[in-house]
Design a protein around this motif. Sequence first.
Motif, short mmCIF file in Angstrom:
data_model
loop_
_atom_site.label_atom_id
_atom_site.label_comp_id
_atom_site.label_asym_id
_atom_site.label_seq_id
_atom_site.Cartn_x
_atom_site.Cartn_y
_atom_site.Cartn_z
N ALA A 260 7.11 -0.76 -7.28
CA ALA A 260 6.02 0.20 -7.13
C ALA A 260 5.50 0.22 -5.70
CB ALA A 260 4.88 -0.14 -8.10
N ALA A 261 5.35 -0.95 -5.11
CA ALA A 261 4.88 -1.01 -3.72
C ALA A 261 5.86 -0.35 -2.78
CB ALA A 261 4.65 -2.47 -3.32
N MET A 262 7.15 -0.58 -2.98
CA MET A 262 8.16 0.04 -2.12
C MET A 262 8.16 1.56 -2.27
SD MET A 262 11.29 -2.69 -2.56
CE MET A 262 12.40 -1.77 -1.48
N ALA A 263 7.94 2.05 -3.49
CA ALA A 263 7.87 3.49 -3.70
C ALA A 263 6.66 4.09 -2.98
CB ALA A 263 7.80 3.81 -5.19
N ALA B 83 9.36 -6.38 3.73
CA ALA B 83 10.52 -7.18 4.08
C ALA B 83 11.77 -6.68 3.37
CB ALA B 83 10.27 -8.65 3.74
N ARG B 84 11.62 -6.29 2.11
CA ARG B 84 12.75 -5.75 1.37
C ARG B 84 13.29 -4.48 2.03
NH1 ARG B 84 14.06 -6.07 -4.16
NH2 ARG B 84 13.03 -8.11 -4.10
N LEU C 279 12.95 -3.75 5.33
CA LEU C 279 13.43 -4.04 6.68
C LEU C 279 14.75 -4.82 6.68
CD1 LEU C 279 10.21 -5.01 8.69
CD2 LEU C 279 11.68 -3.02 9.05
N GLU C 280 14.99 -5.59 5.65
CA GLU C 280 16.18 -6.45 5.64
C GLU C 280 17.47 -5.66 5.88
OE1 GLU C 280 15.75 -8.44 1.95
OE2 GLU C 280 14.41 -9.99 2.75
N PRO C 281 17.72 -4.54 5.18
CA PRO C 281 18.96 -3.79 5.46
C PRO C 281 18.98 -3.17 6.84
CG PRO C 281 17.59 -2.62 3.85
CD PRO C 281 16.98 -3.97 4.03
N VAL C 282 17.82 -2.85 7.41
CA VAL C 282 17.78 -2.29 8.76
C VAL C 282 18.24 -3.35 9.77
CG1 VAL C 282 16.32 -1.23 10.52
CG2 VAL C 282 15.91 -0.73 8.10
#
Length: 202
Positions: free
Chosen positions: A28-31, A72-73, A75-78
């Motif tokens: 929910a936070a990421m959305a 963080a979730r 940014l990790e793939p970036v």
Amino acid sequence: MSTPAPKPAPAPKRRADAVRNRQLALDAAMALLAEPDRALTVEAIAARAGLGAATVVRAFGGKDALLDAAIARLLEPVVRRARDLLAEAAPYDALCTFLRELVAFQTAHHAASDQLGGLDLPATTALRADLVAAVEEMLDGARRDGRIRSDLDPALATSLIGATALAVARAEPSSPGLTDAYLTVLLDGLRSPAASPSARGT
């Protein structure tokens, strides 16, 4: 003969519920981070997750920890992409490709950054430092290869890239043409005067 006392409920069920609630709150936070003009409050996150605010707080220990995990979730793939490009391409080519992708990422999520001031975000801070280090490595390699100029302070060049990329990402409405112009002007400005005409593509 006495009746044995009932056994307590097994702990694994409680742990499974806690893991599920944590994932729901994180999703929910990421959305919400991708939605402009949405308040990143515990109440908003809880409503999106279908949970109570107290459950969200209990899952993470507080809003700061929840947002830190969510950002963080993202940014990790970036950061991983920046490292992959460094391993797969020449530094200047990696820089050109990554800058375009960075602007696209910031365009999708820049609105959330305005609400993060004053929060304790250790994982996010560490990943941002990793991202800066990756860009600096691209710049250093391109400088050694003679593709970009050597008369600019490396830290200043990195700050220039970050600040202007964010400014382009914040432009309303977002425009691919603006991104193209930004990359052309920035890379022309960074390019070494000694670079051959064949090295002038982006």
